[in-house]
Design a protein around this motif. Structure first.
Motif, PDB file in Angstrom:
ATOM      1  N   SER A  30     -24.811  -0.766   3.821  1.00  0.00           N
ATOM      2  CA  SER A  30     -23.933   0.136   3.048  1.00  0.00           C
ATOM      3  C   SER A  30     -25.125   0.867   2.229  1.00  0.00           C
ATOM      4  CB  SER A  30     -22.918  -0.715   1.926  1.00  0.00           C
ATOM      5  OG  SER A  30     -22.586   0.361   1.190  1.00  0.00           O
ATOM      6  N   ALA A  31     -26.164   0.364   1.694  1.00  0.00           N
ATOM      7  CA  ALA A  31     -27.347   1.261   1.227  1.00  0.00           C
ATOM      8  C   ALA A  31     -28.044   2.048   2.163  1.00  0.00           C
ATOM      9  CB  ALA A  31     -28.201   0.179   0.458  1.00  0.00           C
ATOM     10  N   LEU A  32     -27.796   1.445   3.322  1.00  0.00           N
ATOM     11  CA  LEU A  32     -28.680   2.246   4.544  1.00  0.00           C
ATOM     12  C   LEU A  32     -28.063   3.407   4.818  1.00  0.00           C
ATOM     13  CD1 LEU A  32     -31.099   2.644   6.490  1.00  0.00           C
ATOM     14  CD2 LEU A  32     -29.861   0.956   7.978  1.00  0.00           C
ATOM     15  N   PHE A  33     -26.571   3.430   4.865  1.00  0.00           N
ATOM     16  CA  PHE A  33     -25.680   4.286   5.355  1.00  0.00           C
ATOM     17  C   PHE A  33     -26.019   5.457   4.350  1.00  0.00           C
ATOM     18  CE2 PHE A  33     -21.710   6.590   5.702  1.00  0.00           C
ATOM     19  CZ  PHE A  33     -21.483   6.609   7.122  1.00  0.00           C
ATOM     20  N   ALA A  34     -25.817   5.092   3.174  1.00  0.00           N
ATOM     21  CA  ALA A  34     -26.187   6.006   2.013  1.00  0.00           C
ATOM     22  C   ALA A  34     -27.237   6.910   2.007  1.00  0.00           C
ATOM     23  CB  ALA A  34     -25.887   5.330   0.601  1.00  0.00           C
ATOM     24  N   GLN A  35     -28.398   6.399   2.663  1.00  0.00           N
ATOM     25  CA  GLN A  35     -29.627   7.164   2.810  1.00  0.00           C
ATOM     26  C   GLN A  35     -29.960   7.903   3.801  1.00  0.00           C
ATOM     27  OE1 GLN A  35     -32.909   4.469   1.074  1.00  0.00           O
ATOM     28  NE2 GLN A  35     -31.293   3.278   0.710  1.00  0.00           N
ATOM     29  N   VAL A  36     -29.390   7.315   5.026  1.00  0.00           N
ATOM     30  CA  VAL A  36     -29.787   8.064   6.413  1.00  0.00           C
ATOM     31  C   VAL A  36     -29.007   9.393   6.591  1.00  0.00           C
ATOM     32  CG1 VAL A  36     -29.436   7.649   8.795  1.00  0.00           C
ATOM     33  CG2 VAL A  36     -30.287   5.805   7.516  1.00  0.00           C
TER      34      VAL A  36
END
Length: 299
Positions: A283-289
């Motif tokens: 979830s955190a990765l999706f927000a950054q990529v």
């Protein structure tokens, strides 16, 4: 005729007679033979030794026991009986709150004998303690929930040494060194060898997570790609399965969260996608990529 320094009996020194008399008196009093100072028995014979009772010393040897045959001085307290001696508790190998590869090994072995179904996680939690308690009770051992030396030895005899992916069935393994192509820009750096994904920005690792790949017949492609589409609540049109947090990089292959990976670990596989089991992490990765960010899949 009397010679000075001798008794009335010719040829016998006066001192000798006196010594003999003393020895006789001591013998009558003590009931044993006493060796005179000159090392003889008073008659010129070999010395006679007095034997004292012996006791077992701590080192296993024997020696004279002070105070007589009982081995105790007068007024000393009696020696404790075996039942009064405090027993030493068994050595604890693992217990609640412990972490590390040793705990993973314990959990993997408990899985082999069907006492644990979650993990290995590397943390000795309540589920692990309950599994240990069940294993102990089945074999007549004290049900403490702690892995003492006896419990550990019994479990080792019943199981085999876990392989790498038994230890990391549910993830948590260390990440491989990044591929050189991952050291510049914004990159999803994905290693098939360590089964990990590094999110890297300008050569710095921002986060790391365990991943799972496609099976033998639907392998995950290797090479350099770019994210071309993000879909938060995606559902596969081909397999009709949910693919939340999907980040597509090659045709229908994407990095996404997998409920199956979260439940079964490496016991399963994908249809070519890169699965993540940690929902908070992806979830955190999706927000950054961003679209256009690089993806490197390598061995």
């Amino acid at each position: 005729m009397k010679v000075s320094g001798y008794s009335g009996i010719v040829g016998r020194p006066a001192g000798t007679l006196a010594s003999a008399a003393v020895l006789a008196a001591l013998t009558a009093l003590c009931g044993c033979t006493v060796q005179p100072p000159d090392g003889t028995d008073g008659k010129g014979n070999s010395p006679v030794h007095i034997e004292l009772p012996h006791s077992r010393t701590p080192g296993g040897t024997t020696g004279p026991t002070p105070g007589g045959a009982s081995g105790r001085s007068p007024g000393a307290a009696p020696a404790p009986t075996p039942s009064a001696v405090e027993t030493v508790p068994p050595h604890i190998v693992f217990t609640r709150g412990d972490t590390g590869t040793g705990v993973r090994g314990l959990q993997a072995r408990l899985r082999q004998v069907a006492w644990l179904f979650d993990g290995p996680t590397g943390t000795y939690d309540d589920l692990t303690a309950e599994a240990v308690k069940g294993f102990q009770g089945k074999r007549g051992l004290p049900q403490t929930g702690e892995t003492d030396a006896v419990t550990w030895q019994r479990l080792q005899r019943m199981t085999h040494t876990p392989g790498k992916w038994e230890l990391y069935l549910m993830g948590g393994q260390p990440a491989a060194a990044p591929d050189p192509r991952c050291l510049t820009g914004r990159v999803l750096c994905i290693s098939k060898t360590s089964r990990t994904l590094r999110w890297m920005v300008d050569g710095r690792t921002v986060s790391t997570m365990s991943v799972r790949f496609g099976s033998q017949y639907t392998p995950t492609r290797e090479g350099v790609f770019h994210i071309y589409w993000k879909s938060l609540h995606h559902v596969s049109t081909l397999y009709h399965s949910p693919m939340p947090y999907a980040m597509f990089f090659s045709g229908g292959q994407a990095v996404h969260y997998s409920y199956d990976f979260a439940a079964r670990g490496y016991a399963g596989g994908s249809h070519g996608c890169v699965n993540v089991r940690d929902e908070a992490a992806i979830s955190a990765l999706f927000a950054q990529v961003r679209n256009g960010d690089k993806v490197v899949v390598y061995w």
